[in-house]
Design a protein around this motif. Structure first.
Motif, PDB file in Angstrom:
ATOM      1  N   GLU A   1      10.699  -4.147  31.232  1.00  0.00           N
ATOM      2  CA  GLU A   1      11.138  -4.092  29.839  1.00  0.00           C
ATOM      3  C   GLU A   1      12.307  -3.120  29.681  1.00  0.00           C
ATOM      4  O   GLU A   1      13.257  -3.403  28.946  1.00  0.00           O
ATOM      5  N   GLU A   2      12.254  -2.004  30.372  1.00  0.00           N
ATOM      6  CA  GLU A   2      13.363  -1.040  30.306  1.00  0.00           C
ATOM      7  C   GLU A   2      14.641  -1.630  30.909  1.00  0.00           C
ATOM      8  O   GLU A   2      15.722  -1.466  30.362  1.00  0.00           O
ATOM      9  N   GLU A   3      14.510  -2.335  32.024  1.00  0.00           N
ATOM     10  CA  GLU A   3      15.676  -2.979  32.638  1.00  0.00           C
ATOM     11  C   GLU A   3      16.234  -4.053  31.702  1.00  0.00           C
ATOM     12  O   GLU A   3      17.451  -4.207  31.572  1.00  0.00           O
ATOM     13  N   ALA A   4      15.357  -4.790  31.048  1.00  0.00           N
ATOM     14  CA  ALA A   4      15.802  -5.813  30.101  1.00  0.00           C
ATOM     15  C   ALA A   4      16.596  -5.166  28.958  1.00  0.00           C
ATOM     16  O   ALA A   4      17.666  -5.665  28.584  1.00  0.00           O
ATOM     17  N   ARG A   5      16.092  -4.061  28.436  1.00  0.00           N
ATOM     18  CA  ARG A   5      16.830  -3.338  27.381  1.00  0.00           C
ATOM     19  C   ARG A   5      18.194  -2.894  27.898  1.00  0.00           C
ATOM     20  O   ARG A   5      19.202  -3.015  27.199  1.00  0.00           O
ATOM     21  N   ARG A   6      18.212  -2.356  29.112  1.00  0.00           N
ATOM     22  CA  ARG A   6      19.463  -1.888  29.707  1.00  0.00           C
ATOM     23  C   ARG A   6      20.480  -3.029  29.802  1.00  0.00           C
ATOM     24  O   ARG A   6      21.675  -2.815  29.669  1.00  0.00           O
ATOM     25  N   ARG A   7      19.983  -4.230  29.989  1.00  0.00           N
ATOM     26  CA  ARG A   7      20.845  -5.405  30.098  1.00  0.00           C
ATOM     27  C   ARG A   7      21.141  -6.042  28.736  1.00  0.00           C
ATOM     28  O   ARG A   7      21.705  -7.125  28.666  1.00  0.00           O
ATOM     29  N   GLY A   8      20.735  -5.377  27.652  1.00  0.00           N
ATOM     30  CA  GLY A   8      21.045  -5.856  26.314  1.00  0.00           C
ATOM     31  C   GLY A   8      20.021  -6.787  25.701  1.00  0.00           C
ATOM     32  O   GLY A   8      20.289  -7.392  24.651  1.00  0.00           O
ATOM     33  N   CYS A   9      18.849  -6.901  26.290  1.00  0.00           N
ATOM     34  CA  CYS A   9      17.819  -7.783  25.739  1.00  0.00           C
ATOM     35  C   CYS A   9      17.010  -7.056  24.674  1.00  0.00           C
ATOM     36  O   CYS A   9      16.726  -5.868  24.801  1.00  0.00           O
ATOM     37  N   ASP A  10      16.641  -7.798  23.634  1.00  0.00           N
ATOM     38  CA  ASP A  10      15.797  -7.228  22.586  1.00  0.00           C
ATOM     39  C   ASP A  10      14.485  -7.991  22.431  1.00  0.00           C
ATOM     40  O   ASP A  10      13.724  -7.744  21.511  1.00  0.00           O
ATOM     41  N   ARG A  11      14.222  -8.930  23.355  1.00  0.00           N
ATOM     42  CA  ARG A  11      12.988  -9.698  23.305  1.00  0.00           C
ATOM     43  C   ARG A  11      12.640 -10.217  24.705  1.00  0.00           C
ATOM     44  O   ARG A  11      13.520 -10.347  25.556  1.00  0.00           O
ATOM     45  N   VAL A  12      11.335 -10.490  24.901  1.00  0.00           N
ATOM     46  CA  VAL A  12      10.838 -10.949  26.206  1.00  0.00           C
ATOM     47  C   VAL A  12       9.876 -12.110  25.990  1.00  0.00           C
ATOM     48  O   VAL A  12       9.060 -12.081  25.062  1.00  0.00           O
ATOM     49  N   ALA A  13       9.958 -13.100  26.855  1.00  0.00           N
ATOM     50  CA  ALA A  13       9.024 -14.224  26.848  1.00  0.00           C
ATOM     51  C   ALA A  13       8.346 -14.298  28.213  1.00  0.00           C
ATOM     52  O   ALA A  13       8.961 -14.014  29.249  1.00  0.00           O
ATOM     53  N   VAL A  14       7.072 -14.672  28.208  1.00  0.00           N
ATOM     54  CA  VAL A  14       6.314 -14.805  29.451  1.00  0.00           C
ATOM     55  C   VAL A  14       5.195 -15.809  29.216  1.00  0.00           C
ATOM     56  O   VAL A  14       4.774 -16.022  28.074  1.00  0.00           O
ATOM     57  N   SER A  15       4.725 -16.427  30.272  1.00  0.00           N
ATOM     58  CA  SER A  15       3.521 -17.252  30.161  1.00  0.00           C
ATOM     59  C   SER A  15       2.571 -16.876  31.284  1.00  0.00           C
ATOM     60  O   SER A  15       2.994 -16.412  32.344  1.00  0.00           O
ATOM     61  N   SER A  16       1.291 -17.056  31.014  1.00  0.00           N
ATOM     62  CA  SER A  16       0.249 -16.689  31.973  1.00  0.00           C
ATOM     63  C   SER A  16      -0.916 -17.653  31.797  1.00  0.00           C
ATOM     64  O   SER A  16      -1.333 -17.925  30.671  1.00  0.00           O
ATOM     65  N   PHE A  17      -1.415 -18.172  32.906  1.00  0.00           N
ATOM     66  CA  PHE A  17      -2.578 -19.056  32.825  1.00  0.00           C
ATOM     67  C   PHE A  17      -3.773 -18.282  32.281  1.00  0.00           C
ATOM     68  O   PHE A  17      -3.885 -17.072  32.482  1.00  0.00           O
ATOM     69  N   THR A  18      -4.673 -18.982  31.627  1.00  0.00           N
ATOM     70  CA  THR A  18      -5.837 -18.321  31.033  1.00  0.00           C
ATOM     71  C   THR A  18      -6.680 -17.596  32.073  1.00  0.00           C
ATOM     72  O   THR A  18      -7.348 -16.620  31.748  1.00  0.00           O
ATOM     73  N   PHE A  19      -6.640 -18.023  33.324  1.00  0.00           N
ATOM     74  CA  PHE A  19      -7.412 -17.345  34.369  1.00  0.00           C
ATOM     75  C   PHE A  19      -6.625 -16.209  35.026  1.00  0.00           C
ATOM     76  O   PHE A  19      -7.116 -15.555  35.939  1.00  0.00           O
ATOM     77  N   GLN A  20      -5.408 -15.960  34.559  1.00  0.00           N
ATOM     78  CA  GLN A  20      -4.601 -14.883  35.096  1.00  0.00           C
ATOM     79  C   GLN A  20      -4.655 -13.669  34.174  1.00  0.00           C
ATOM     80  O   GLN A  20      -5.652 -12.960  34.188  1.00  0.00           O
ATOM     81  N   ALA A  21      -3.618 -13.433  33.390  1.00  0.00           N
ATOM     82  CA  ALA A  21      -3.530 -12.144  32.699  1.00  0.00           C
ATOM     83  C   ALA A  21      -3.014 -12.185  31.261  1.00  0.00           C
ATOM     84  O   ALA A  21      -2.300 -11.284  30.848  1.00  0.00           O
ATOM     85  N   PRO A  22      -3.387 -13.174  30.445  1.00  0.00           N
ATOM     86  CA  PRO A  22      -2.890 -13.119  29.071  1.00  0.00           C
ATOM     87  C   PRO A  22      -3.344 -11.862  28.338  1.00  0.00           C
ATOM     88  O   PRO A  22      -2.580 -11.291  27.552  1.00  0.00           O
ATOM     89  N   GLY A  23      -4.556 -11.394  28.597  1.00  0.00           N
ATOM     90  CA  GLY A  23      -5.045 -10.178  27.956  1.00  0.00           C
ATOM     91  C   GLY A  23      -4.229  -8.958  28.327  1.00  0.00           C
ATOM     92  O   GLY A  23      -3.986  -8.069  27.496  1.00  0.00           O
ATOM     93  N   PHE A  24      -3.763  -8.902  29.562  1.00  0.00           N
ATOM     94  CA  PHE A  24      -2.907  -7.813  30.031  1.00  0.00           C
ATOM     95  C   PHE A  24      -1.633  -7.753  29.189  1.00  0.00           C
ATOM     96  O   PHE A  24      -1.245  -6.693  28.695  1.00  0.00           O
ATOM     97  N   TYR A  25      -0.985  -8.893  29.006  1.00  0.00           N
ATOM     98  CA  TYR A  25       0.251  -8.919  28.226  1.00  0.00           C
ATOM     99  C   TYR A  25      -0.027  -8.594  26.762  1.00  0.00           C
ATOM    100  O   TYR A  25       0.744  -7.864  26.128  1.00  0.00           O
ATOM    101  N   GLN A  26      -1.118  -9.096  26.209  1.00  0.00           N
ATOM    102  CA  GLN A  26      -1.451  -8.808  24.813  1.00  0.00           C
ATOM    103  C   GLN A  26      -1.696  -7.313  24.612  1.00  0.00           C
ATOM    104  O   GLN A  26      -1.289  -6.755  23.602  1.00  0.00           O
ATOM    105  N   ARG A  27      -2.317  -6.653  25.585  1.00  0.00           N
ATOM    106  CA  ARG A  27      -2.511  -5.200  25.490  1.00  0.00           C
ATOM    107  C   ARG A  27      -1.182  -4.451  25.498  1.00  0.00           C
ATOM    108  O   ARG A  27      -1.109  -3.309  25.060  1.00  0.00           O
ATOM    109  N   HIS A  28      -0.132  -5.091  25.999  1.00  0.00           N
ATOM    110  CA  HIS A  28       1.198  -4.484  26.032  1.00  0.00           C
ATOM    111  C   HIS A  28       2.085  -4.963  24.881  1.00  0.00           C
ATOM    112  O   HIS A  28       3.308  -4.823  24.927  1.00  0.00           O
ATOM    113  N   GLY A  29       1.464  -5.541  23.850  1.00  0.00           N
ATOM    114  CA  GLY A  29       2.214  -5.890  22.652  1.00  0.00           C
ATOM    115  C   GLY A  29       2.748  -7.308  22.575  1.00  0.00           C
ATOM    116  O   GLY A  29       3.469  -7.649  21.637  1.00  0.00           O
TER     117      GLY A  29
END
Length: 147
Positions: free
Chosen positions: A94-122
């Protein structure tokens, strides 16, 4: 029309993955996307963690385009998953993305992987693709980096 003229027309083939075709499609779609949106600042980056022996602990691959960062893959070795490396890698990305001028991030995760992990990170869920093997889904998520 002669037989030779008909034979010289387009042909359709299927087969295994084709790196040359993938590269050409990427080039053509990038040109189209740039022409339509005016955003042509494509890039990519990675975050890598190695242990003292040089073995891979985890990492992330991402792309950037027009202020958007897309996380393609994030993985942490099973024996190191409780050490906080996933969070450290994600925050570094996320810090590298900001450094590159990004103000948003998109990701996908299978239900058996880590959607909860990403949700805990906002990250918030924006949709799902059903039909993943085993009755699972692909959870699409999004986060504003300006918060």
């Amino acid at each position: 029309m002669t037989i030779d003229e008909r034979d010289s027309g387009p042909t359709l083939t299927t087969g295994e993955g084709d790196a040359e075709l993938s590269e050409r499609l990427d080039k053509e779609l990038t040109a189209f996307n740039t022409a339509v949106t005016g955003a042509g600042d494509y890039g990519s980056f990675s975050v890598k963690v190695a242990d003292g022996a040089g073995e891979l602990v985890g990492g992330l691959a991402a792309w950037t385009w027009g202020g958007l960062c897309g996380i393609s893959m994030l993985w942490v070795r099973e024996d190191r998953r409780k050490d906080g490396w996933g969070s450290k890698i994600l925050l570094a990305a996320e810090e590298e993305a900001r450094r590159r001028g990004c103000d948003r991030v998109a990701v996908s995760s299978f239900t058996f992987q880590a959607p909860g992990f990403y949700q805990r990170h906002g990250y918030v869920e924006t949709g799902r693709t059903l039909g993943i093997p085993g009755g699972n889904a692909d959870v699409h998520m999004f986060k504003l980096l300006t918060e």
